[in-house]
Scaffold this motif. Structure first.
Motif, PDB file in Angstrom:
ATOM      1  N   MET A 163     -11.432  -6.235   7.291  1.00 61.58           N
ATOM      2  CA  MET A 163     -10.235  -7.061   7.209  1.00 61.58           C
ATOM      3  C   MET A 163      -9.009  -6.230   6.858  1.00 61.58           C
ATOM      4  N   ALA A 164      -9.215  -4.952   6.542  1.00 60.74           N
ATOM      5  CA  ALA A 164      -8.159  -3.994   6.249  1.00 60.74           C
ATOM      6  C   ALA A 164      -8.789  -2.610   6.383  1.00 60.74           C
ATOM      7  N   LYS A 165      -8.020  -1.560   6.129  1.00 57.01           N
ATOM      8  CA  LYS A 165      -8.582  -0.212   6.175  1.00 57.01           C
ATOM      9  C   LYS A 165      -9.631  -0.074   5.078  1.00 57.01           C
ATOM     10  N   VAL A 166     -10.797   0.411   5.444  1.00 49.92           N
ATOM     11  CA  VAL A 166     -11.884   0.546   4.475  1.00 49.92           C
ATOM     12  C   VAL A 166     -12.885   1.569   4.986  1.00 49.92           C
ATOM     13  N   SER A 167     -13.443   2.343   4.067  1.00 49.57           N
ATOM     14  CA  SER A 167     -14.468   3.326   4.390  1.00 49.57           C
ATOM     15  C   SER A 167     -15.586   3.220   3.366  1.00 49.57           C
ATOM     16  N   HIS A 183     -13.112   0.038  -0.919  1.00 47.00           N
ATOM     17  CA  HIS A 183     -12.160  -1.062  -1.053  1.00 47.00           C
ATOM     18  C   HIS A 183     -12.867  -2.345  -0.618  1.00 47.00           C
ATOM     19  N   PRO A 184     -12.739  -3.438  -1.356  1.00 54.12           N
ATOM     20  CA  PRO A 184     -13.419  -4.679  -0.964  1.00 54.12           C
ATOM     21  C   PRO A 184     -12.679  -5.370   0.179  1.00 54.12           C
ATOM     22  N   ALA A 185     -12.897  -4.880   1.400  1.00 58.16           N
ATOM     23  CA  ALA A 185     -12.162  -5.406   2.553  1.00 58.16           C
ATOM     24  C   ALA A 185     -13.055  -5.522   3.786  1.00 58.16           C
ATOM     25  N   MET A 186     -14.363  -5.658   3.573  1.00 57.17           N
ATOM     26  CA  MET A 186     -15.311  -5.699   4.685  1.00 57.17           C
ATOM     27  C   MET A 186     -16.135  -6.990   4.629  1.00 57.17           C
ATOM     28  N   LEU A 187     -16.167  -7.699   5.747  1.00 59.55           N
ATOM     29  CA  LEU A 187     -17.039  -8.858   5.848  1.00 59.55           C
ATOM     30  C   LEU A 187     -18.421  -8.424   6.313  1.00 59.55           C
ATOM     31  N   ALA A 193     -13.717   5.511   9.449  1.00 59.88           N
ATOM     32  CA  ALA A 193     -12.531   4.823   8.942  1.00 59.88           C
ATOM     33  C   ALA A 193     -12.412   3.490   9.675  1.00 59.88           C
ATOM     34  N   PHE A 194     -12.865   2.424   9.022  1.00 57.27           N
ATOM     35  CA  PHE A 194     -12.813   1.097   9.631  1.00 57.27           C
ATOM     36  C   PHE A 194     -11.413   0.495   9.460  1.00 57.27           C
ATOM     37  N   ALA A 195     -10.997  -0.280  10.443  1.00 52.68           N
ATOM     38  CA  ALA A 195      -9.734  -1.013  10.362  1.00 52.68           C
ATOM     39  C   ALA A 195      -9.671  -2.015  11.496  1.00 52.68           C
ATOM     40  N   PRO A 196      -9.063  -3.181  11.275  1.00 56.52           N
ATOM     41  CA  PRO A 196      -8.906  -4.144  12.363  1.00 56.52           C
ATOM     42  C   PRO A 196      -8.097  -3.517  13.503  1.00 56.52           C
ATOM     43  N   GLY A 197      -8.533  -3.762  14.712  1.00 59.99           N
ATOM     44  CA  GLY A 197      -7.831  -3.214  15.865  1.00 59.99           C
ATOM     45  C   GLY A 197      -8.132  -1.758  16.140  1.00 59.99           C
ATOM     46  N   ARG A 198      -8.973  -1.149  15.295  1.00 60.51           N
ATOM     47  CA  ARG A 198      -9.301   0.260  15.507  1.00 60.51           C
ATOM     48  C   ARG A 198     -10.806   0.479  15.566  1.00 60.51           C
ATOM     49  N   THR A 199     -11.498   0.259  14.444  1.00 63.71           N
ATOM     50  CA  THR A 199     -12.942   0.492  14.411  1.00 63.71           C
ATOM     51  C   THR A 199     -13.605  -0.641  13.646  1.00 63.71           C
ATOM     52  N   ILE A 200     -14.628  -1.258  14.253  1.00 60.51           N
ATOM     53  CA  ILE A 200     -15.400  -2.299  13.600  1.00 60.51           C
ATOM     54  C   ILE A 200     -16.877  -1.921  13.646  1.00 60.51           C
ATOM     55  N   GLY A 201     -17.713  -2.728  12.984  1.00 61.05           N
ATOM     56  CA  GLY A 201     -19.125  -2.353  12.860  1.00 61.05           C
ATOM     57  C   GLY A 201     -20.076  -3.476  13.234  1.00 61.05           C
TER      58      GLY A 201
END
Length: 208
Positions: A146-150, A188-192, A164-172
């Motif tokens: 839901m935001a930049k998170v690793s 960072h707590p930003a991953m569903l 480096a996860f981020a919306p519009g860039r890399t998802i899992g």
């Protein structure tokens, strides 16, 4: 605690949720859905613009909590005003895409109490900084930022280390479990986390 919204809900899922979390809070029009399914909410929270006259007449007035502001959804109004060790939320998905997207937004904004959204096929929750799950090998486990998170992981077929996860860039999405114990640590707590619904007990054990 169980929170019920006005979206689609499987009656069996609601009954199962109430066995795990017996206090029932309706998010505005979710009160009508609860009454239709044979349950009277312990509380109704929201701006109450979706609450029918029938529901108002059926629920004691002291159980109705009106929050007039329009800056948040009824789900957020309810989740941010209760105290519980954990919350199961139903009726937040399935009918309107905008409401469903808003539910994921709420999980990011209201990080406590921890909340699992139960949808038709899946469960969704915000990953804590450290998550330890026990799941059958081969289970689908998706991660959506839901935001930049690793972070780092153990027990996933495709480790997330160094990504480096981020919306519009890399998802899992569509990762899968490689060992029965899965461990995820995030900066960072930003991953569903998205899992098949049958693994709700494992998620409850891990989060609550």
């Amino acid at each position: 605690m169980t929170i019920l919204g006005g979206g689609d809900v499987n009656p069996d899922d609601l009954a199962d949720s109430l066995r795990k979390a017996p206090a029932l809070v309706a998010a505005d029009g979710g009160a009508d859905r609860a009454l239709d399914l044979g349950f009277t909410p312990d509380l109704v929270v929201g701006d109450l613009d979706s609450l029918s006259a029938t529901a108002r007449a059926s629920i004691p007035a002291d159980r109705l909590i009106r929050v007039a502001e329009q800056e948040s959804t009824d789900f957020e109004k309810a989740l941010s005003r209760i105290e519980a060790p954990g919350v199961l939320a139903l009726g937040m998905t399935g009918r309107r895409t905008d409401h469903e997207l808003a539910a994921w937004h709420v999980l990011m904004r209201c990080r406590w109490p921890r909340c699992i959204v139960v949808a038709e096929e899946d469960i969704v929750f915000l990953c804590p900084p450290v998550l330890r799950l026990f799941l059958p090998v081969g289970t689908r486990l998706s991660l959506f930022p839901m935001a930049k998170v690793s972070g780092i992981s153990r027990g996933l077929h495709w480790p997330i280390d160094g990504i480096a996860f981020a919306p519009g860039r890399t998802i899992g999405t569509s990762n899968r479990v490689a060992t029965e114990e899965v461990r995820i640590e995030l900066d960072h707590p930003a991953m569903l986390v998205i899992l098949p619904k049958e693994h709700l007990p494992a998620a409850v054990s891990a989060l609550f």
